[in-house]
Scaffold this motif. Structure first.
Motif, PDB file in Angstrom:
ATOM      1  N   PRO A 256       0.842  -1.211   0.000  1.00 30.41           N
ATOM      2  CA  PRO A 256       0.000   0.000   0.000  1.00 30.41           C
ATOM      3  C   PRO A 256       0.872   1.254   0.000  1.00 30.41           C
ATOM      4  O   PRO A 256       1.993   1.257   0.511  1.00 30.41           O
ATOM      5  CB  PRO A 256      -0.806  -0.127   1.299  1.00 30.41           C
ATOM      6  CG  PRO A 256      -0.762  -1.585   1.635  1.00 30.41           C
ATOM      7  CD  PRO A 256       0.558  -2.083   1.151  1.00 30.41           C
ATOM      8  N   GLU A 257       0.345   2.298  -0.556  1.00 34.31           N
ATOM      9  CA  GLU A 257       1.105   3.543  -0.669  1.00 34.31           C
ATOM     10  C   GLU A 257       1.565   4.057   0.697  1.00 34.31           C
ATOM     11  O   GLU A 257       2.673   4.585   0.838  1.00 34.31           O
ATOM     12  CB  GLU A 257       0.249   4.589  -1.380  1.00 34.31           C
ATOM     13  CG  GLU A 257       0.997   5.854  -1.740  1.00 34.31           C
ATOM     14  CD  GLU A 257       0.134   6.789  -2.567  1.00 34.31           C
ATOM     15  OE1 GLU A 257       0.678   7.759  -3.109  1.00 34.31           O
ATOM     16  OE2 GLU A 257      -1.091   6.547  -2.667  1.00 34.31           O
ATOM     17  N   ALA A 258       0.760   3.858   1.737  1.00 35.12           N
ATOM     18  CA  ALA A 258       1.106   4.357   3.073  1.00 35.12           C
ATOM     19  C   ALA A 258       2.318   3.634   3.656  1.00 35.12           C
ATOM     20  O   ALA A 258       3.035   4.188   4.496  1.00 35.12           O
ATOM     21  CB  ALA A 258      -0.097   4.200   4.005  1.00 35.12           C
ATOM     22  N   ASP A 259       2.581   2.387   3.225  1.00 36.44           N
ATOM     23  CA  ASP A 259       3.685   1.597   3.771  1.00 36.44           C
ATOM     24  C   ASP A 259       4.915   1.607   2.873  1.00 36.44           C
ATOM     25  O   ASP A 259       5.920   0.958   3.204  1.00 36.44           O
ATOM     26  CB  ASP A 259       3.237   0.149   3.980  1.00 36.44           C
ATOM     27  CG  ASP A 259       2.171   0.037   5.058  1.00 36.44           C
ATOM     28  OD1 ASP A 259       2.222   0.832   6.009  1.00 36.44           O
ATOM     29  OD2 ASP A 259       1.300  -0.853   4.941  1.00 36.44           O
ATOM     30  N   GLY A 261       7.150   3.801   2.240  1.00 40.10           N
ATOM     31  CA  GLY A 261       8.347   4.391   2.821  1.00 40.10           C
ATOM     32  C   GLY A 261       9.071   3.479   3.791  1.00 40.10           C
ATOM     33  O   GLY A 261      10.233   3.715   4.137  1.00 40.10           O
ATOM     34  N   LYS A 262       8.414   2.421   4.274  1.00 38.08           N
ATOM     35  CA  LYS A 262       9.047   1.488   5.205  1.00 38.08           C
ATOM     36  C   LYS A 262       9.939   0.465   4.503  1.00 38.08           C
ATOM     37  O   LYS A 262      10.693  -0.239   5.165  1.00 38.08           O
ATOM     38  CB  LYS A 262       7.972   0.733   5.998  1.00 38.08           C
ATOM     39  CG  LYS A 262       7.051   1.627   6.807  1.00 38.08           C
ATOM     40  CD  LYS A 262       5.981   0.790   7.500  1.00 38.08           C
ATOM     41  CE  LYS A 262       4.991   1.660   8.268  1.00 38.08           C
ATOM     42  NZ  LYS A 262       3.931   0.836   8.907  1.00 38.08           N
ATOM     43  N   ALA A 307      -7.547   0.569  -4.074  1.00 38.67           N
ATOM     44  CA  ALA A 307      -6.432   1.321  -3.479  1.00 38.67           C
ATOM     45  C   ALA A 307      -5.205   1.233  -4.382  1.00 38.67           C
ATOM     46  O   ALA A 307      -4.969   0.236  -5.056  1.00 38.67           O
ATOM     47  CB  ALA A 307      -6.100   0.753  -2.097  1.00 38.67           C
TER      48      ALA A 307
END
Length: 335
Positions: A256-259, A261-262, A307
């Motif tokens: 997912p886009e929110a993750d 960066g991890k 998503a």
């Protein structure tokens, strides 16, 4: 008596509570160690495949492996009928010997016997010239002495023509002798060398075609499908086997886009399959897509299908082929 039993029951309940707490603690501790980022992804195993075909048009005579067999690089997998190509090779080898002999003859030049023969031919031509010259002179004298009455004009013309023809023949024989003494031209030798090289190249092509009558595994792999059988007519457009390469093998997953960066390239992960849930395999993030896309239908739930996600590939080493093509996988990322 009742009070003692009640006390034992309370101790037993406390003991069970402590054991339950320890079990929960150990479970979450172990879960954290396996997945310290707390990021779990789901995907499928993918690997490169080869459609392996003969590069020749002939009938298949032997096939040596079946579906599911493992093969190593360089292993012989099949053979074509080679009787025709072997006869063509024999013909090409004979042609090379003939061309080598022709080139050697030109390089060696004329034999002494051939030069002597050419000299003898020149001497014969000289004698013929002398004879016809005398005959022509005799006819000319008769014409002068008889005022053209002793020899007809036709006979005189024929004698003159014979004499001129003998002179031309003599010049031709002298040139032949000169050529025999000089030897062949360098251009003729170069031409013979070129013909020999061409015939050797033809043989090399035939030998290459003979090599292509044998189907060789290009890499370590597993046989996914055996498409043709013994007796089938092979061609470069008709695969005989489909091979799945042992390496590289990877899990295609979506983040997912929110993750996003991890996740970093080179990050380690535990690869867990449903078939071997207690034996995770080591993996490493090797590719992170820079393009967003909608979640594939077969990956996420209906609520999350719209998503935006990013494709990543987690490469794994699986020499025992524990992970099969298309197998669903759980990925637990680590630092």
């Amino acid at each position: 008596m009742y009070i003692g039993t009640n006390k034992i029951l309370r101790v037993f309940i406390i003991f069970l509570a402590i054991m339950l707490f320890l079990a929960i603690y150990l479970y979450y501790t172990n879960r954290t160690n396996l997945n310290p980022l707390g990021l779990t992804l789901y995907g499928n195993i993918e690997q490169r495949q080869i459609s392996l075909a003969f590069n020749a048009n002939e009938r298949i005579t032997e096939l040596f492996v079946e579906e599911g067999d493992s093969v190593i690089k360089g292993q012989l997998l099949g053979k074509l009928d080679t009787r025709t190509i072997r006869q063509q090779i024999k013909k090409a080898q004979a042609q090379i010997k003939a061309n080598e002999a022709a080139l050697l003859r030109l390089k060696n030049g004329s034999r002494p016997q051939e030069i002597e023969q050419a000299k003898a031919v020149v001497n014969v031509a000289k004698a013929d010239v002398e004879h016809k010259k005398k005959l022509y002179n005799r006819y000319t004298n008769i014409v002068k002495m008889t005022n053209g009455q002793g020899i007809s004009k036709q006979n005189l013309d024929e004698s003159r023509a014979d004499y001129n023809a003998s002179l031309a023949t003599l010049d031709n024989k002298k040139l032949a002798l000169e050529l025999a003494e000089i030897g062949p031209r360098i251009e003729d030798i170069n031409q013979a060398q070129a013909i020999l090289k061409s015939s050797m190249a033809d043989l090399a092509i035939l030998n290459r075609q003979l090599e292509e009558s044998y189907l060789i595994a290009p890499a370590d792999a597993f046989v996914r499908a055996r498409i043709l059988e013994v007796g089938d007519m092979a061609s470069s457009q008709k695969p005989v086997y489909t091979l799945a390469l042992i390496s590289p093998k990877w899990v295609r997953a979506y983040v997912p886009e929110a993750d996003l960066g991890k996740i970093k390239q080179g990050m380690h992960a535990n690869i867990i399959s449903d078939s071997f849930p207690d034996t995770p395999i080591e993996g490493q993030v090797g590719f992170i897509s820079s393009n967003a896309e909608f979640t594939p239908k077969y990956i996420q739930t209906e609520e999350l299908r719209t998503a935006l996600v990013y494709e990543i590939r987690i490469y794994v080493k699986d020499p025992t082929n524990q992970l099969k093509l298309g197998m669903p996988i759980t990925v637990k990322l680590r630092d």
